[in-house]
Design a protein around this motif. Structure first.
Motif, PDB file in Angstrom:
ATOM      1  N   PRO A   1       0.764  -1.329   0.150  1.00  0.00           N
ATOM      2  CA  PRO A   1       0.107  -0.105   0.073  1.00  0.00           C
ATOM      3  C   PRO A   1       0.890   1.116  -0.021  1.00  0.00           C
ATOM      4  N   TRP A   2       2.101   1.114   0.361  1.00  0.00           N
ATOM      5  CA  TRP A   2       2.875   2.256   0.464  1.00  0.00           C
ATOM      6  C   TRP A   2       3.970   2.580  -1.001  1.00  0.00           C
ATOM      7  N   SER A   3       3.384   1.665  -1.797  1.00  0.00           N
ATOM      8  CA  SER A   3       4.101   1.722  -3.205  1.00  0.00           C
ATOM      9  C   SER A   3       3.893   3.060  -3.881  1.00  0.00           C
ATOM     10  N   ALA A   4       5.002   3.585  -4.374  1.00  0.00           N
ATOM     11  CA  ALA A   4       4.989   4.689  -5.388  1.00  0.00           C
ATOM     12  C   ALA A   4       4.292   4.596  -6.564  1.00  0.00           C
ATOM     13  N   HIS A   5       4.115   3.237  -6.881  1.00  0.00           N
ATOM     14  CA  HIS A   5       3.645   2.790  -8.317  1.00  0.00           C
ATOM     15  C   HIS A   5       2.198   2.548  -8.101  1.00  0.00           C
ATOM     16  N   THR A   6       1.573   2.714  -7.214  1.00  0.00           N
ATOM     17  CA  THR A   6       0.246   2.362  -7.244  1.00  0.00           C
ATOM     18  C   THR A   6      -0.727   3.445  -6.535  1.00  0.00           C
ATOM     19  N   ALA A   7      -1.755   3.732  -7.428  1.00  0.00           N
ATOM     20  CA  ALA A   7      -2.566   4.928  -6.913  1.00  0.00           C
ATOM     21  C   ALA A   7      -3.867   4.158  -6.268  1.00  0.00           C
ATOM     22  N   THR A   8      -4.153   4.706  -5.071  1.00  0.00           N
ATOM     23  CA  THR A   8      -5.090   3.986  -4.220  1.00  0.00           C
ATOM     24  C   THR A   8      -5.879   5.309  -3.500  1.00  0.00           C
ATOM     25  N   ALA A   9      -5.416   6.467  -3.652  1.00  0.00           N
ATOM     26  CA  ALA A   9      -6.138   7.450  -2.769  1.00  0.00           C
ATOM     27  C   ALA A   9      -7.454   7.801  -3.708  1.00  0.00           C
ATOM     28  N   ASP A  10      -7.708   7.433  -4.880  1.00  0.00           N
ATOM     29  CA  ASP A  10      -8.961   7.907  -5.422  1.00  0.00           C
ATOM     30  C   ASP A  10      -9.820   6.797  -5.394  1.00  0.00           C
ATOM     31  N   HIS A  11      -9.898   5.779  -4.793  1.00  0.00           N
ATOM     32  CA  HIS A  11     -10.882   4.875  -4.528  1.00  0.00           C
ATOM     33  C   HIS A  11     -11.923   5.200  -3.589  1.00  0.00           C
ATOM     34  N   GLU A  12     -11.478   5.314  -2.017  1.00  0.00           N
ATOM     35  CA  GLU A  12     -12.516   5.633  -1.221  1.00  0.00           C
ATOM     36  C   GLU A  12     -11.947   6.749  -0.255  1.00  0.00           C
ATOM     37  N   SER A  13     -11.033   7.569  -0.756  1.00  0.00           N
ATOM     38  CA  SER A  13     -10.403   8.654   0.212  1.00  0.00           C
ATOM     39  C   SER A  13     -10.214   9.867  -0.638  1.00  0.00           C
ATOM     40  N   VAL A  14     -11.103  10.501  -1.349  1.00  0.00           N
ATOM     41  CA  VAL A  14     -10.702  11.616  -2.203  1.00  0.00           C
ATOM     42  C   VAL A  14     -11.349  12.964  -1.444  1.00  0.00           C
ATOM     43  N   PRO A  15     -10.336  13.835  -1.169  1.00  0.00           N
ATOM     44  CA  PRO A  15     -10.760  15.120  -0.411  1.00  0.00           C
ATOM     45  C   PRO A  15     -10.970  16.046  -1.579  1.00  0.00           C
ATOM     46  N   GLN A  16     -12.030  16.703  -1.150  1.00  0.00           N
ATOM     47  CA  GLN A  16     -12.624  17.929  -1.895  1.00  0.00           C
ATOM     48  C   GLN A  16     -13.062  19.090  -1.157  1.00  0.00           C
ATOM     49  N   VAL A  17     -12.697  20.364  -1.570  1.00  0.00           N
ATOM     50  CA  VAL A  17     -13.286  21.494  -0.927  1.00  0.00           C
ATOM     51  C   VAL A  17     -14.264  22.326  -2.006  1.00  0.00           C
ATOM     52  N   VAL A  18     -15.473  22.545  -1.656  1.00  0.00           N
ATOM     53  CA  VAL A  18     -16.218  23.507  -2.674  1.00  0.00           C
ATOM     54  C   VAL A  18     -16.219  25.174  -1.858  1.00  0.00           C
ATOM     55  N   PHE A  19     -15.794  25.902  -2.730  1.00  0.00           N
ATOM     56  CA  PHE A  19     -15.306  27.158  -1.998  1.00  0.00           C
ATOM     57  C   PHE A  19     -16.562  28.302  -2.153  1.00  0.00           C
ATOM     58  N   THR A  20     -17.551  27.794  -1.732  1.00  0.00           N
ATOM     59  CA  THR A  20     -18.767  28.567  -1.427  1.00  0.00           C
ATOM     60  C   THR A  20     -18.669  29.388  -0.127  1.00  0.00           C
ATOM     61  N   ASP A  21     -20.247  30.013   0.280  1.00  0.00           N
ATOM     62  CA  ASP A  21     -19.933  30.580   1.497  1.00  0.00           C
ATOM     63  C   ASP A  21     -21.292  29.984   2.024  1.00  0.00           C
ATOM     64  N   PRO A  22     -21.314  28.933   2.849  1.00  0.00           N
ATOM     65  CA  PRO A  22     -20.239  28.557   3.740  1.00  0.00           C
ATOM     66  C   PRO A  22     -19.262  27.436   2.664  1.00  0.00           C
ATOM     67  N   GLU A  23     -18.226  27.363   3.167  1.00  0.00           N
ATOM     68  CA  GLU A  23     -17.331  26.071   2.321  1.00  0.00           C
ATOM     69  C   GLU A  23     -17.950  24.810   2.868  1.00  0.00           C
ATOM     70  N   ALA A  24     -17.761  24.031   1.906  1.00  0.00           N
ATOM     71  CA  ALA A  24     -18.041  22.437   2.131  1.00  0.00           C
ATOM     72  C   ALA A  24     -16.861  21.739   1.961  1.00  0.00           C
ATOM     73  N   ALA A  25     -16.600  20.857   2.811  1.00  0.00           N
ATOM     74  CA  ALA A  25     -15.334  20.040   2.382  1.00  0.00           C
ATOM     75  C   ALA A  25     -15.543  18.558   2.907  1.00  0.00           C
ATOM     76  N   SER A  26     -15.282  17.580   2.065  1.00  0.00           N
ATOM     77  CA  SER A  26     -15.288  16.261   2.578  1.00  0.00           C
ATOM     78  C   SER A  26     -14.219  15.318   2.112  1.00  0.00           C
ATOM     79  N   VAL A  27     -13.947  14.323   2.708  1.00  0.00           N
ATOM     80  CA  VAL A  27     -13.211  13.153   2.287  1.00  0.00           C
ATOM     81  C   VAL A  27     -13.851  11.985   2.317  1.00  0.00           C
TER      82      VAL A  27
END
Length: 472
Positions: free
Chosen positions: A343-369
């Motif tokens: 899981p620590w391999s630099a050759h394997t992308a795993t962060a976009d399966h179930e742990s994607v962070p995002q911020v919506v820059f509205t007022d108020p802000e909305a952020a999730s992961v």
């Protein structure tokens, strides 16, 4: 007849946005010769029509909103924003839509830049005008996405705004209709309402930001309404026409709305329709399926990184994928095996399966992961949603008088880790990385009790969430 020029490289990258640039940076750092092909501006959508200009528009809006929530400062920021000054700052952040600095950066890493439409002409081969680029090891598709438009008769003659026009407009339209309820729609409604437009937001579904927890869209809709926008859910567009500069929208119920401009923010489509996919047995205009090293299924030399693989349409996720792809290409070129089980391999992308962070820059802000409560349940996890009103946090009250916000953590009851976290409220964008570390690191809930938040900061919401989990 023009003679065709052929050039040989280790890697050829289609697309010079942040994703393509990051691939090139990694392959060049590994000593691989690299060509980058770009048909528009070097720096891509993010630099000129998305992340940077949109946040430049929104930052003064959010700063003024925060100031208005503080006695002693509120009176100093009464009155309208200086729209011309906001737009001028936005222009500066885009380099006035010139890419000299980005071109210099490509050169500085030792990559070669080719301007023009790059098209695959067969395995490992790309044409750019009269030049042919051949890749020893890999061709990387990093061409991103474009705004999708609905199939409404005569829409082209209306000249609707997409995200590009919304982020690059040089004046605020008097009346702006925004169609959509996602990130682009809510951010642009927030920005242009504050910059002087009368905004009407038409949402086909039941609410805004439907990929987040329901309360996120509810709080953003409430704030937009309080700011003067007209938010209409359950509303579809049946037709759009423009006559003498006036846009006329007829809704699915037959209601007529007039505007100066209309923005469609209803989704994205991959920019893969004109890159020669048919020459290698793939469907033009399709999303490209990849494995966790970002290699396209069925092709040992073709990679697709960023939006085009449809795993996570976010710049930061695309750049993450680019780092993985660059490392994987370099390893394969050197004959080094990839350890996908690590899981620590630099050759394997795993962060976009179930742990994607995002911020919506509205007022108020909305952020999730990570996963929402509904997503976690649908995935078969036994979970519990733990909610906290953020006004209970001392740091939130100091941040803004009458602070309104909400936090949720989704707890996996079998493993006692977090599956997802959502924050909505002023300033919460800066909280989301702590949540990302907790979700990605699968930190046990019991250990989080000993991660003591500083007092008095908004981060103390973590303590309130953990107390709510413990006590109920």
């Amino acid at each position: 007849m023009t003679e065709t020029e052929t050039n040989l490289y280790d890697v050829v990258v289609l697309g010079a946005g942040p994703v393509g640039e990051n691939v090139a940076d990694r392959t060049r750092a590994a000593g691989l010769t690299t060509a980058v092909v770009e048909s528009e501006l070097v720096g891509g959508e993010c630099s000129y029509w998305a992340c940077m200009p949109s946040k430049a528009l929104l930052r003064p809006v959010i700063a003024r909103a925060d100031a208005r929530r503080l006695p002693g400062l509120r009176q100093a920021v009464e009155g309208p924003l200086d729209t011309a000054a906001v737009l001028a700052r936005r222009n500066w952040y885009t380099g006035d839509w010139t890419d000299d600095g980005q071109v210099d950066w490509i050169k500085s890493i030792g990559a070669d830049l080719y301007r023009g439409q790059g098209r695959l002409t067969g395995p490992r081969t790309v044409s750019v005008g009269d030049r042919v680029l051949t890749a020893r090891h890999a061709v990387v598709v990093a061409t991103g996405t474009r705004a999708a438009l609905p199939a409404l008769p005569g829409l082209a003659e209306v000249r609707p705004w997409t995200s590009r026009e919304a982020t690059s407009a040089q004046a605020a339209p008097g009346r702006l209709v925004v169609v959509g309820g996602g990130v682009v729609a809510t951010e642009m409604a927030t920005a242009w309402q504050a910059l002087g437009s009368q905004v009407t937001l038409l949402v086909r579904g039941k609410g805004l930001l439907d990929r987040m927890e329901p309360f996120a869209g509810e709080l953003v809709a409430e704030a937009l309404t309080e700011a003067g926008a007209d938010v209409r859910t359950g509303t579809s567009v049946a037709s759009v026409t423009r006559t003498d500069g006036v846009v006329v929208i007829v809704t699915g119920t037959g209601e007529r709305i007039e505007a100066d401009e209309i923005l469609f923010a209803v989704g994205r489509a991959p920019r893969t329709d004109d890159i020669g996919l048919e020459t290698v047995g793939l469907e033009p205009g399709s999303w490209l399926d990849v494995d966790d090293s970002l290699r396209v299924d069925g092709a040992d030399w073709l990679y697709a990184v960023g939006d085009v693989n449809h795993r996570a349409l976010l710049t930061h996720q695309g750049k993450y994928q680019a780092r993985i792809a660059g490392a994987a290409i370099a390893a394969r070129a050197a004959g080094t095996p990839l350890d996908r089980a690590d899981p620590w391999s630099a050759h394997t992308a795993t962060a976009d399966h179930e742990s994607v962070p995002q911020v919506v820059f509205t007022d108020p802000e909305a952020a999730s992961v990570g996963l929402s409560f509904a997503e976690a349940e649908a995935a078969g996890h036994r979970v519990r949603a733990v909610d906290v009103d953020m006004s209970s946090v001392a740091g939130a009250g100091l941040y803004a008088e009458g602070y309104k916000g909400r936090a949720r953590m989704v707890v996996d009851l079998e493993r006692e880790i977090l599956r997802g976290v959502t924050f909505v409220g002023p300033g919460v964008g800066e909280l989301i990385h702590s949540a990302t570390v907790a979700v990605v690191g699968q930190v046990p809930i019991a250990r989080l009790w000993h991660a003591v938040p500083s007092y008095p900061t908004i981060s103390e919401v973590w303590l309130r969430l953990l107390e709510a989990f413990r006590d109920n």
